[in-house]
Design a protein around this motif. Sequence first.
Motif, mmCIF file in Angstrom:
data_model
loop_
_atom_site.group_PDB
_atom_site.id
_atom_site.type_symbol
_atom_site.label_atom_id
_atom_site.label_comp_id
_atom_site.label_asym_id
_atom_site.label_seq_id
_atom_site.Cartn_x
_atom_site.Cartn_y
_atom_site.Cartn_z
ATOM 1 N N LYS A 180 22.852 -3.902 -9.134
ATOM 2 C CA LYS A 180 22.399 -2.691 -8.458
ATOM 3 C C LYS A 180 23.562 -1.727 -8.304
ATOM 4 O O LYS A 180 24.710 -2.133 -8.164
ATOM 5 N N VAL A 181 23.225 -0.454 -8.308
ATOM 6 C CA VAL A 181 24.225 0.588 -8.102
ATOM 7 C C VAL A 181 23.802 1.396 -6.892
ATOM 8 O O VAL A 181 22.687 1.911 -6.823
ATOM 9 N N VAL A 182 24.694 1.494 -5.932
ATOM 10 C CA VAL A 182 24.449 2.289 -4.733
ATOM 11 C C VAL A 182 25.297 3.544 -4.831
ATOM 12 O O VAL A 182 26.486 3.476 -5.152
ATOM 13 N N GLU B 183 27.767 -2.499 -7.254
ATOM 14 C CA GLU B 183 28.625 -1.376 -7.640
ATOM 15 C C GLU B 183 28.302 -0.191 -6.739
ATOM 16 O O GLU B 183 27.133 0.179 -6.598
ATOM 17 N N VAL B 184 29.327 0.379 -6.128
ATOM 18 C CA VAL B 184 29.141 1.521 -5.235
ATOM 19 C C VAL B 184 29.891 2.700 -5.824
ATOM 20 O O VAL B 184 31.089 2.618 -6.100
ATOM 21 N N ARG B 185 29.180 3.796 -6.042
ATOM 22 C CA ARG B 185 29.790 5.017 -6.582
ATOM 23 C C ARG B 185 29.791 6.081 -5.496
ATOM 24 O O ARG B 185 28.779 6.304 -4.830
ATOM 25 N N VAL B 186 30.920 6.745 -5.352
ATOM 26 C CA VAL B 186 31.045 7.828 -4.380
ATOM 27 C C VAL B 186 31.096 9.142 -5.142
ATOM 28 O O VAL B 186 31.983 9.345 -5.975
ATOM 29 N N ASN B 187 30.137 10.021 -4.892
ATOM 30 C CA ASN B 187 30.018 11.329 -5.535
ATOM 31 C C ASN B 187 30.149 11.258 -7.059
ATOM 32 O O ASN B 187 31.065 11.828 -7.647
ATOM 33 N N PRO B 188 29.216 10.588 -7.758
ATOM 34 C CA PRO B 188 29.305 10.581 -9.211
ATOM 35 C C PRO B 188 28.989 11.947 -9.804
ATOM 36 O O PRO B 188 29.413 12.261 -10.909
ATOM 37 N N GLU B 189 28.264 12.772 -9.092
ATOM 38 C CA GLU B 189 27.962 14.140 -9.504
ATOM 39 C C GLU B 189 28.444 15.082 -8.410
ATOM 40 O O GLU B 189 28.851 14.643 -7.347
ATOM 41 N N LYS B 190 28.372 16.372 -8.676
ATOM 42 C CA LYS B 190 28.801 17.343 -7.677
ATOM 43 C C LYS B 190 27.901 17.230 -6.443
ATOM 44 O O LYS B 190 26.678 17.321 -6.550
ATOM 45 N N ARG C 8 25.996 17.945 -2.765
ATOM 46 C CA ARG C 8 25.370 19.093 -2.103
ATOM 47 C C ARG C 8 26.133 19.420 -0.829
ATOM 48 O O ARG C 8 26.837 18.578 -0.290
ATOM 49 N N ARG C 9 25.961 20.630 -0.360
ATOM 50 C CA ARG C 9 26.684 21.070 0.830
ATOM 51 C C ARG C 9 26.024 20.512 2.098
ATOM 52 O O ARG C 9 24.804 20.560 2.238
ATOM 53 N N GLY C 10 26.850 19.972 2.996
ATOM 54 C CA GLY C 10 26.353 19.453 4.263
ATOM 55 C C GLY C 10 25.496 18.213 4.096
ATOM 56 O O GLY C 10 24.604 17.967 4.891
ATOM 57 N N CYS C 11 25.780 17.415 3.071
ATOM 58 C CA CYS C 11 24.940 16.275 2.741
ATOM 59 C C CYS C 11 25.697 14.968 2.937
ATOM 60 O O CYS C 11 26.870 14.857 2.592
ATOM 61 N N PHE C 12 25.020 13.977 3.511
ATOM 62 C CA PHE C 12 25.528 12.603 3.553
ATOM 63 C C PHE C 12 24.335 11.719 3.253
ATOM 64 O O PHE C 12 23.398 11.629 4.049
ATOM 65 N N GLU C 13 24.356 11.103 2.066
ATOM 66 C CA GLU C 13 23.208 10.333 1.623
ATOM 67 C C GLU C 13 23.675 9.030 0.985
ATOM 68 O O GLU C 13 24.613 9.026 0.194
ATOM 69 N N ILE C 14 22.995 7.937 1.331
ATOM 70 C CA ILE C 14 23.252 6.629 0.731
ATOM 71 C C ILE C 14 21.937 6.189 0.115
ATOM 72 O O ILE C 14 20.921 6.085 0.809
ATOM 73 N N ARG C 15 21.962 5.924 -1.216
ATOM 74 C CA ARG C 15 20.738 5.559 -1.922
ATOM 75 C C ARG C 15 21.038 4.604 -3.064
ATOM 76 O O ARG C 15 22.175 4.496 -3.515
ATOM 77 N N VAL C 16 19.990 3.944 -3.548
ATOM 78 C CA VAL C 16 20.094 3.111 -4.740
ATOM 79 C C VAL C 16 19.904 4.040 -5.929
ATOM 80 O O VAL C 16 18.986 4.873 -5.928
ATOM 81 N N ASP C 17 20.756 3.903 -6.936
ATOM 82 C CA ASP C 17 20.682 4.776 -8.106
ATOM 83 C C ASP C 17 19.510 4.360 -8.987
ATOM 84 O O ASP C 17 19.244 3.181 -9.178
ATOM 85 N N GLY C 18 18.811 5.324 -9.516
ATOM 86 C CA GLY C 18 17.691 5.055 -10.412
ATOM 87 C C GLY C 18 16.552 6.014 -10.135
ATOM 88 O O GLY C 18 16.623 6.877 -9.255
ATOM 89 N N GLU C 19 15.472 5.859 -10.935
ATOM 90 C CA GLU C 19 14.325 6.757 -10.804
ATOM 91 C C GLU C 19 13.632 6.597 -9.447
ATOM 92 O O GLU C 19 13.357 7.559 -8.760
ATOM 93 N N ASN C 20 13.305 5.374 -9.099
ATOM 94 C CA ASN C 20 12.622 5.136 -7.825
ATOM 95 C C ASN C 20 13.590 4.498 -6.838
ATOM 96 O O ASN C 20 13.299 3.493 -6.212
ATOM 97 N N GLY C 21 14.763 5.112 -6.717
ATOM 98 C CA GLY C 21 15.806 4.582 -5.842
ATOM 99 C C GLY C 21 15.451 4.738 -4.378
ATOM 100 O O GLY C 21 14.949 5.773 -3.932
#
Length: 178
Positions: A91-93, A123-130, A132-145
């Motif tokens: 799993k990727v978080v 596996e934990v990735r921190v900001n793999p993409e740019k 968003r502003r004012g955002c703090f989100e923790i999710r499982v990577d994938g389509e139905n994460g």
Amino acid sequence: MAPKRKQNVEQPLTTRAVRSSTRIANKPVLADPEPPKPKRVKKANSEPVSADPEPEKRVNKENSVPISADPKSPKANRGKKAIPEVKAGSKVVVVEHCTQCRQFKIRAVKVKEELEKGVPGLEVRVNPEKPRRGCFEIRVDGENGEKFISLLDMKRPFGPMKALDMDEVISGIIEKIK
């Protein structure tokens, strides 16, 4: 009565000791400098001609890796980060945090370290993409994460994020993943 002025007698110049003078004095002197490299010459049909016999394949002196003129070469993708491929079954978080304030980063790094300790093979990735502003989100990577925490469009002083008990949140995420 004031003392008489002395006559102008040529005195030797005194040299001042400054920091740069010690660097200049200690600099090695090259006996035979390298000859200048030949410059590019333009022909009448305005095509650049280089001194290299094969301009398509030059060699990088530092790494001794051939540099090609191919647009798909690694040099063509300088600004883009390569995202490592995910192994099957792991799993990727993703922890996405705003870069506006240091408090986001502190919490994101803490979540990353604790999740990697708590769940082996995660596996934990921190900001793999740019982010968003004012955002703090923790999710499982994938389509139905699955989203564990989603705080969006927060304004300063980021009250909802600061009100979180991160240890409690991390333990909840570990339980859901296992």
